[in-house]
Design a protein around this motif. Structure first.
Motif, PDB file in Angstrom:
ATOM      1  N   UNK A 129       0.834  -1.198   0.000  1.00 51.98           N
ATOM      2  CA  UNK A 129       0.000   0.000   0.000  1.00 51.98           C
ATOM      3  C   UNK A 129       0.877   1.259   0.000  1.00 51.98           C
ATOM      4  N   UNK A 130       0.270   2.343  -0.441  1.00 49.01           N
ATOM      5  CA  UNK A 130       0.942   3.642  -0.443  1.00 49.01           C
ATOM      6  C   UNK A 130       0.188   4.565   0.511  1.00 49.01           C
ATOM      7  N   UNK A 131       0.850   4.983   1.570  1.00 45.31           N
ATOM      8  CA  UNK A 131       0.234   5.768   2.632  1.00 45.31           C
ATOM      9  C   UNK A 131       0.581   7.246   2.466  1.00 45.31           C
ATOM     10  N   UNK A 132      -0.403   8.121   2.715  1.00 49.30           N
ATOM     11  CA  UNK A 132      -0.174   9.561   2.583  1.00 49.30           C
ATOM     12  C   UNK A 132      -0.826  10.315   3.734  1.00 49.30           C
ATOM     13  N   UNK A 133      -0.323  11.524   3.950  1.00 50.83           N
ATOM     14  CA  UNK A 133      -1.022  12.545   4.721  1.00 50.83           C
ATOM     15  C   UNK A 133      -1.390  13.617   3.710  1.00 50.83           C
ATOM     16  N   UNK A 134      -2.579  14.199   3.842  1.00 42.09           N
ATOM     17  CA  UNK A 134      -3.010  15.150   2.820  1.00 42.09           C
ATOM     18  C   UNK A 134      -3.986  16.169   3.398  1.00 42.09           C
ATOM     19  N   UNK A 135      -4.212  17.220   2.618  1.00 43.95           N
ATOM     20  CA  UNK A 135      -5.155  18.264   2.992  1.00 43.95           C
ATOM     21  C   UNK A 135      -6.134  18.471   1.848  1.00 43.95           C
ATOM     22  N   UNK A 136      -7.421  18.411   2.155  1.00 42.42           N
ATOM     23  CA  UNK A 136      -8.469  18.658   1.160  1.00 42.42           C
ATOM     24  C   UNK A 136      -8.938  20.114   1.269  1.00 42.42           C
ATOM     25  N   UNK A 137     -10.046  20.431   0.633  1.00 43.93           N
ATOM     26  CA  UNK A 137     -10.540  21.810   0.583  1.00 43.93           C
ATOM     27  C   UNK A 137     -10.828  22.396   1.960  1.00 43.93           C
ATOM     28  N   UNK A 138     -11.207  21.541   2.919  1.00 45.83           N
ATOM     29  CA  UNK A 138     -11.537  22.049   4.251  1.00 45.83           C
ATOM     30  C   UNK A 138     -10.296  22.314   5.090  1.00 45.83           C
ATOM     31  N   UNK A 139      -9.102  22.043   4.516  1.00 41.29           N
ATOM     32  CA  UNK A 139      -7.812  22.289   5.145  1.00 41.29           C
ATOM     33  C   UNK A 139      -7.585  21.447   6.401  1.00 41.29           C
ATOM     34  N   UNK A 140      -8.333  20.389   6.558  1.00 42.54           N
ATOM     35  CA  UNK A 140      -8.107  19.448   7.660  1.00 42.54           C
ATOM     36  C   UNK A 140      -7.034  18.449   7.248  1.00 42.54           C
ATOM     37  N   UNK A 141      -6.109  18.165   8.154  1.00 40.39           N
ATOM     38  CA  UNK A 141      -5.063  17.185   7.869  1.00 40.39           C
ATOM     39  C   UNK A 141      -5.647  15.780   8.016  1.00 40.39           C
ATOM     40  N   UNK A 142      -5.512  14.997   6.952  1.00 39.25           N
ATOM     41  CA  UNK A 142      -6.074  13.642   6.925  1.00 39.25           C
ATOM     42  C   UNK A 142      -4.984  12.635   6.545  1.00 39.25           C
TER      43      UNK A 142
END
Length: 253
Positions: free
Chosen positions: A1-14
């Motif tokens: 698997x490829x794991x990421x941390x990311x930010x969507x439009x709501x700017x919440x860190x996921x």
């Protein structure tokens, strides 16, 4: 698997797992059991901002782990790992900006394979090490080269904010013992090697370091750099590419 941390439009860190052109959100990536729980939410990869894929409590770094780099630096081949640490505040997102500190006149890139710890790890054997590794990612061990000899130790020259870009993702789908590794400065190839040339393997390093200190979920081990180091100037773009691990790209300011 490829794991990421990311930010969507709501700017919440996921956190999430890449699946094709989609990210499947997870409740976590790191816990003491190494369990990954999906939330059921999905995001288009092209619509999010990828962040540093782990925010480690500490980064343990190995110096002089490629023979050609040892020769380049005119140093003696070590018989045990040469270890130093970077603070958590050195971590930088893929596509983030590396800041040249005023006190340094030469700032270098160092392309490195990073090991990411999955769960609490203490006193493990080399054979057990794989059970404690979430995966691997690209790292840039940015170094204020002119301060390295001046200070006699490496905390200052390696520890500035933004001096540890990581990413773009963590993968458990690669064989860390045989990966092409390359750095490019403004598109020009500067370093080109293979992780089969490491003096101390990833499993050995996890075991060795776990006998010194407890490794926590998300901690990283930077495994050293091959020859070809060079200074970077403001405006330069440095890319670190490791086979199967994508491209880590950062601009110097």
């Amino acid at each position: 698997m490829k794991y990421v941390m990311f930010m969507a439009d709501d700017e919440e860190i996921r956190s999430g797992i890449i699946s094709g052109e989609t990210i499947e959100e997870t409740e976590n990536i790191f816990d003491n059991e190494g369990e990954i729980i999906k939330t059921g939410n999905t995001f288009e990869l092209r619509s999010v901002i990828l962040l540093c894929p782990t925010y480690p409590t500490k980064a343990l770094c190995v110096g002089l782990n490629y023979k050609d780099h040892i020769e380049e630096m005119k140093l003696v081949t070590p018989t045990s790992p040469v270890i130093f640490m970077k603070p958590s505040t050195a971590a930088l997102d893929p596509e983030g900006e590396i800041i040249r500190p005023e006190m340094s006149s030469r700032v270098d890139y160092e392309a490195e394979l990073a090991v990411v710890i999955k769960k609490e790890c203490r006193n493990v054997s080399e054979a057990e090490a794989k059970d404690y590794i979430l995966g691997y990612t690209c790292a840039n061990d940015v170094t204020a080269r002119d301060l390295q000899d001046k200070n006699g130790q490496w905390t200052v020259c390696k520890g500035f904010d933004t001096f540890m870009p990581l990413g773009p993702y963590i993968s458990d789908e690669v064989d860390p013992t045989n990966l092409k590794i390359e750095s490019r400065l403004n598109g020009k190839v500067m370093q080109k090697s293979n992780t089969k040339n490491l003096l101390f393997t990833c499993d050995y390093l996890v075991s060795y370091l776990s006998k010194v200190m407890t490794l926590l979920p998300g901690d990283v081990i930077l495994t050293g750099t091959p020859s070809g180091i060079h200074g970077m100037e403001a405006g330069d773009v440095i890319e670190i590419e490791i086979e199967g691990l994508g491209i880590l790209r950062n601009t110097v300011i």
